[in-house]
Design a protein around this motif. Structure first.
Motif, PDB file in Angstrom:
ATOM      1  N   GLN A 115     -15.265 -19.185  -8.092  1.00  0.00           N
ATOM      2  CA  GLN A 115     -15.054 -18.053  -7.177  1.00  0.00           C
ATOM      3  C   GLN A 115     -13.502 -17.642  -7.550  1.00  0.00           C
ATOM      4  OE1 GLN A 115     -13.105 -17.586  -4.289  1.00  0.00           O
ATOM      5  NE2 GLN A 115     -14.158 -15.557  -3.631  1.00  0.00           N
ATOM      6  N   GLY A 116     -12.766 -18.654  -7.436  1.00  0.00           N
ATOM      7  CA  GLY A 116     -11.029 -17.886  -7.623  1.00  0.00           C
ATOM      8  C   GLY A 116     -10.986 -17.535  -9.257  1.00  0.00           C
ATOM      9  N   TYR A 117     -11.642 -18.093 -10.156  1.00  0.00           N
ATOM     10  CA  TYR A 117     -11.479 -17.534 -11.562  1.00  0.00           C
ATOM     11  C   TYR A 117     -11.933 -16.054 -11.623  1.00  0.00           C
ATOM     12  CZ  TYR A 117     -11.621 -17.685 -16.493  1.00  0.00           C
ATOM     13  OH  TYR A 117     -11.420 -17.006 -18.070  1.00  0.00           O
ATOM     14  N   ASP A 118     -12.964 -15.672 -10.644  1.00  0.00           N
ATOM     15  CA  ASP A 118     -13.343 -14.335 -10.627  1.00  0.00           C
ATOM     16  C   ASP A 118     -12.280 -13.281 -10.510  1.00  0.00           C
ATOM     17  OD1 ASP A 118     -15.911 -15.142 -11.058  1.00  0.00           O
ATOM     18  OD2 ASP A 118     -16.242 -15.425  -8.786  1.00  0.00           O
ATOM     19  N   SER A 119     -11.407 -13.806  -9.479  1.00  0.00           N
ATOM     20  CA  SER A 119     -10.128 -12.931  -9.394  1.00  0.00           C
ATOM     21  C   SER A 119      -9.220 -12.781 -10.463  1.00  0.00           C
ATOM     22  CB  SER A 119      -9.256 -13.411  -8.173  1.00  0.00           C
ATOM     23  OG  SER A 119     -10.061 -13.343  -6.944  1.00  0.00           O
ATOM     24  N   VAL A 120      -9.246 -13.886 -11.249  1.00  0.00           N
ATOM     25  CA  VAL A 120      -8.223 -13.895 -12.641  1.00  0.00           C
ATOM     26  C   VAL A 120      -8.932 -12.612 -13.529  1.00  0.00           C
ATOM     27  CG1 VAL A 120      -7.614 -15.065 -14.593  1.00  0.00           C
ATOM     28  CG2 VAL A 120      -7.696 -16.131 -12.436  1.00  0.00           C
ATOM     29  N   VAL A 121     -10.292 -12.814 -13.663  1.00  0.00           N
ATOM     30  CA  VAL A 121     -11.008 -11.869 -14.747  1.00  0.00           C
ATOM     31  C   VAL A 121     -10.870 -10.382 -14.075  1.00  0.00           C
ATOM     32  CG1 VAL A 121     -13.333 -11.296 -15.702  1.00  0.00           C
ATOM     33  CG2 VAL A 121     -12.364 -13.634 -15.434  1.00  0.00           C
ATOM     34  N   LEU A 122     -10.965 -10.195 -12.804  1.00  0.00           N
ATOM     35  CA  LEU A 122     -10.934  -8.901 -12.174  1.00  0.00           C
ATOM     36  C   LEU A 122      -9.719  -8.180 -11.986  1.00  0.00           C
ATOM     37  CD1 LEU A 122     -13.985  -9.463  -9.823  1.00  0.00           C
ATOM     38  CD2 LEU A 122     -14.011  -8.056 -11.879  1.00  0.00           C
ATOM     39  N   GLN A 123      -8.629  -9.125 -12.346  1.00  0.00           N
ATOM     40  CA  GLN A 123      -7.279  -8.857 -11.652  1.00  0.00           C
ATOM     41  C   GLN A 123      -7.047  -8.147 -10.424  1.00  0.00           C
ATOM     42  OE1 GLN A 123      -6.298  -6.465 -15.414  1.00  0.00           O
ATOM     43  NE2 GLN A 123      -5.176  -7.970 -15.875  1.00  0.00           N
ATOM     44  N   ALA A 124      -7.751  -8.790  -9.528  1.00  0.00           N
ATOM     45  CA  ALA A 124      -7.727  -8.142  -7.982  1.00  0.00           C
ATOM     46  C   ALA A 124      -6.320  -8.280  -7.330  1.00  0.00           C
ATOM     47  CB  ALA A 124      -8.612  -9.333  -7.326  1.00  0.00           C
ATOM     48  N   LEU A 140       0.820  -1.026   0.138  1.00  0.00           N
ATOM     49  CA  LEU A 140      -0.001  -0.091  -0.075  1.00  0.00           C
ATOM     50  C   LEU A 140       1.044   1.214  -0.228  1.00  0.00           C
ATOM     51  CD1 LEU A 140      -2.741  -1.061   2.657  1.00  0.00           C
ATOM     52  CD2 LEU A 140      -3.170  -0.631   0.236  1.00  0.00           C
ATOM     53  N   ALA A 141       2.084   1.217   0.482  1.00  0.00           N
ATOM     54  CA  ALA A 141       2.858   2.412   1.043  1.00  0.00           C
ATOM     55  C   ALA A 141       3.648   2.718  -0.411  1.00  0.00           C
ATOM     56  CB  ALA A 141       3.772   2.199   2.083  1.00  0.00           C
ATOM     57  N   THR A 142       3.722   1.677  -1.223  1.00  0.00           N
ATOM     58  CA  THR A 142       4.714   1.835  -2.374  1.00  0.00           C
ATOM     59  C   THR A 142       3.956   1.769  -3.958  1.00  0.00           C
ATOM     60  OG1 THR A 142       5.383  -0.392  -2.426  1.00  0.00           O
ATOM     61  CG2 THR A 142       6.636   0.979  -1.158  1.00  0.00           C
ATOM     62  N   CYS A 143       2.601   1.550  -3.677  1.00  0.00           N
ATOM     63  CA  CYS A 143       1.779   1.380  -4.945  1.00  0.00           C
ATOM     64  C   CYS A 143       1.836   2.542  -5.655  1.00  0.00           C
ATOM     65  CB  CYS A 143       0.380   0.807  -4.731  1.00  0.00           C
ATOM     66  SG  CYS A 143      -0.490   1.747  -3.651  1.00  0.00           S
ATOM     67  N   ASP A 144       1.991   2.580  -7.058  1.00  0.00           N
ATOM     68  CA  ASP A 144       1.997   3.605  -7.961  1.00  0.00           C
ATOM     69  C   ASP A 144       0.602   3.859  -8.481  1.00  0.00           C
ATOM     70  OD1 ASP A 144       2.008   1.733  -9.712  1.00  0.00           O
ATOM     71  OD2 ASP A 144       3.711   2.208 -10.547  1.00  0.00           O
ATOM     72  N   ARG A 145      -0.471   3.007  -8.212  1.00  0.00           N
ATOM     73  CA  ARG A 145      -1.672   3.197  -8.829  1.00  0.00           C
ATOM     74  C   ARG A 145      -2.530   2.505  -7.554  1.00  0.00           C
ATOM     75  NH1 ARG A 145      -3.750  -1.908  -9.518  1.00  0.00           N
ATOM     76  NH2 ARG A 145      -1.977  -3.784  -9.549  1.00  0.00           N
ATOM     77  N   PRO A 146      -4.099   2.909  -7.796  1.00  0.00           N
ATOM     78  CA  PRO A 146      -4.876   2.240  -6.809  1.00  0.00           C
ATOM     79  C   PRO A 146      -4.967   1.042  -6.941  1.00  0.00           C
ATOM     80  CG  PRO A 146      -5.910   4.290  -7.976  1.00  0.00           C
ATOM     81  CD  PRO A 146      -4.724   3.974  -8.681  1.00  0.00           C
ATOM     82  N   LEU A 147      -5.053   0.298  -5.958  1.00  0.00           N
ATOM     83  CA  LEU A 147      -5.306  -1.117  -6.021  1.00  0.00           C
ATOM     84  C   LEU A 147      -6.734  -1.630  -6.256  1.00  0.00           C
ATOM     85  CD1 LEU A 147      -2.904  -2.399  -2.962  1.00  0.00           C
ATOM     86  CD2 LEU A 147      -2.273  -1.935  -5.445  1.00  0.00           C
ATOM     87  N   ARG A 148      -6.818  -2.665  -6.737  1.00  0.00           N
ATOM     88  CA  ARG A 148      -8.069  -3.265  -7.066  1.00  0.00           C
ATOM     89  C   ARG A 148      -8.580  -4.208  -5.747  1.00  0.00           C
ATOM     90  NH1 ARG A 148     -10.050  -2.496 -11.658  1.00  0.00           N
ATOM     91  NH2 ARG A 148     -11.210  -4.584 -12.015  1.00  0.00           N
ATOM     92  N   ILE A 149      -9.737  -4.003  -5.046  1.00  0.00           N
ATOM     93  CA  ILE A 149      -9.961  -4.740  -3.788  1.00  0.00           C
ATOM     94  C   ILE A 149     -11.336  -5.230  -4.277  1.00  0.00           C
ATOM     95  CG2 ILE A 149     -10.362  -4.406  -1.523  1.00  0.00           C
ATOM     96  CD1 ILE A 149      -7.615  -3.322  -2.455  1.00  0.00           C
ATOM     97  N   LYS A 150     -11.203  -6.684  -4.136  1.00  0.00           N
ATOM     98  CA  LYS A 150     -12.455  -7.547  -4.356  1.00  0.00           C
ATOM     99  C   LYS A 150     -13.189  -7.946  -3.346  1.00  0.00           C
ATOM    100  CE  LYS A 150     -13.412 -12.241  -6.124  1.00  0.00           C
ATOM    101  NZ  LYS A 150     -12.969 -13.509  -6.499  1.00  0.00           N
ATOM    102  N   LEU A 151     -14.311  -7.847  -3.105  1.00  0.00           N
ATOM    103  CA  LEU A 151     -15.392  -8.446  -2.237  1.00  0.00           C
ATOM    104  C   LEU A 151     -16.383  -9.262  -2.918  1.00  0.00           C
ATOM    105  CD1 LEU A 151     -16.576  -8.950   0.442  1.00  0.00           C
ATOM    106  CD2 LEU A 151     -17.836  -6.905   0.398  1.00  0.00           C
ATOM    107  N   GLY A 152     -16.490 -10.399  -2.895  1.00  0.00           N
ATOM    108  CA  GLY A 152     -17.791 -11.268  -3.597  1.00  0.00           C
ATOM    109  C   GLY A 152     -18.511 -11.530  -2.731  1.00  0.00           C
ATOM    110  N   ILE A 153     -20.004 -11.205  -3.024  1.00  0.00           N
ATOM    111  CA  ILE A 153     -21.089 -11.680  -2.292  1.00  0.00           C
ATOM    112  C   ILE A 153     -22.376 -12.334  -3.028  1.00  0.00           C
ATOM    113  CG2 ILE A 153     -23.164 -10.623  -0.948  1.00  0.00           C
ATOM    114  CD1 ILE A 153     -21.688  -8.242  -0.334  1.00  0.00           C
ATOM    115  N   ASP A 154     -22.558 -13.623  -2.591  1.00  0.00           N
ATOM    116  CA  ASP A 154     -23.589 -14.488  -3.454  1.00  0.00           C
ATOM    117  C   ASP A 154     -24.840 -13.905  -2.817  1.00  0.00           C
ATOM    118  OD1 ASP A 154     -21.583 -15.823  -4.732  1.00  0.00           O
ATOM    119  OD2 ASP A 154     -21.676 -17.490  -3.689  1.00  0.00           O
TER     120      ASP A 154
END
Length: 402
Positions: A181-190, A32-46
């Motif tokens: 559910q794990g594949y979602d993280s691939v598509v969303l590049q979380a 978080l301290a060194t990122c040069d872009r906003p991070l992509r934060i994923k929350l999945g809700i069924d």
């Protein structure tokens, strides 16, 4: 660039966090301290049910904290995976939902999520449905996905291993859930995925599949499960130990002021922004402050004060349970638009319209704790009044139901 200050980093990685992997809180803090872009934060809700309770808000609040720190929140509606059902914590397969039920639940979830997440700031929220990509997978792609995990790995999941040992059936489609559910993280590049402590296996699947697709692997951030009002079981509507986000202010307040003493600090930590060092010393005062704070969050400060006053008045009647003490009155037989005096007579809180007028003019009539002084006050629909408490004097109460 993100706005993740040192104070924000500590809040994101420490308050209400059980585990961060890999590397613990220090590794995510460095990212978080060194990122040069906003991070992509994923929350999945069924969307398996039509409403949310305070237990669901633990992760939503953490997602909002990342938004406020300048990162991108991804609220993933698992409309495809909900039709499979998460096997986590289950001793048997979940009943399968129809696509229609899932879509209806999704809409109510989003309406309630607006109470917590920032829907307005451009670029701070993505709302996605995993049917966008999961529904397009071909049989060969599904086989390729299944080839990334062994049956032994699946059976290492505690819920599956217990069911296998007891001879309880495990259906093949349930093995698909953590993979999809794990594949979602691939598509969303979380970059980071949020989940309860019972979701660690699913979050690890996301990391494994990102590695398979040669993507940077997400951090897993695990949050505690919130115990319900019984004090020891996970908050759940089926256990009737929950506080719903759509409950009326009085019901919400009356439940929360009875949270067991040992859980009050945890509720403050996970559900509010209060400094734990500033909590009142008196246990009863802590309960009252907690109830007032949460009703104010999900309704308004004014509604919270009215609910507090109404709860006190109900307790004066001698009931040990304020919400249980209130009988219900169905509005189905009321002709709308309806004036207040007419409504009081129909609900049999007053003997006649004349009596109702006198009670209103004397300041004896309240709706959810708010005093009314005009007997001609008109209400247009039953929905306008539904789930609110109508009160005459100090001892007559009715909960209005549509």
């Amino acid at each position: 660039m993100s706005k993740t200050t040192a104070a924000n980093i500590q809040r994101l990685t420490e308050r209400g966090v059980v585990e961060i992997f890999p590397g613990g809180s220090a590794a995510l803090a460095e990212r978080l301290a060194t990122c040069d872009r906003p991070l992509r934060i994923k929350l999945g809700i069924d969307p398996t049910r039509p409403d949310l309770h305070l237990g669901h808000t633990v992760a939503l609040r953490k997602l909002r904290q990342f938004q406020d720190a300048g990162h991108v929140a991804i609220l993933l509606i698992g409309d495809f995976t909900a039709q499979i059902g998460d096997p986590t914590g289950r001793s048997e397969a979940r009943p399968r939902l129809s696509a229609e039920d899932v879509e209806a639940n999704s809409e109510t979830y989003l309406a309630q999520a607006r109470k917590i997440l920032d829907f307005e700031t451009p670029g701070r929220l993505e709302i996605r449905r995993n049917s966008e990509w999961l529904g397009q997978l071909t049989p060969s792609q599904i086989v390729e996905l299944q080839a990334q995990m062994t049956v032994g790995q699946m059976l290492a999941k505690e819920d599956f291993s217990q069911r296998y040992a007891s001879g309880t059936p495990i259906y093949l489609h349930e093995f698909l859930y953590p993979l999809l559910q794990g594949y979602d993280s691939v598509v969303l590049q979380a970059d980071v995925e949020l989940g309860g402590t019972d979701q660690k296996f699913n979050l690890l699947c996301g990391r494994d599949l990102q590695q398979w697709r040669k993507q940077p692997q997400q951090f897993g951030l695990l949050l505690p499960l919130l115990e319900g009002l019984d004090g020891f079981q996970k908050m759940s509507k089926s256990l009737d130990n929950y506080v719903g986000l759509t409950e009326d202010p009085l019901s919400m307040y009356s439940k929360l002021e009875k949270v067991p003493d040992n859980l009050v600090p945890k509720y403050f930590e996970l559900l509010t922004n209060w400094s734990l060092a500033e909590l009142p010393d008196n246990p009863r005062e802590r309960q009252i402050v907690l109830a007032t704070e949460l009703v104010a969050q999900y309704h308004s400060p004014e509604a919270a004060e009215r609910a507090k006053q109404a709860a006190r008045e109900i307790v004066k009647t001698g009931s040990s349970d304020a919400t249980a003490a209130i009988p219900e009155f169905s509005l189905a037989a009321v002709n709308f638009p309806a004036k207040l005096a007419y409504l009081l007579r129909e609900a049999q809180l007053c003997k006649s319209v004349g009596d109702a007028r006198r009670q209103v003019e004397n300041g004896a009539v309240r709706l959810d704790g708010e005093k009314f002084t005009d007997p001609s006050q008109e209400f247009m629909t039953a929905e306008e009044l539904g789930d609110r408490v109508l009160q005459v004097g100090k001892k007559r109460f009715l909960r209005l139901v549509p």
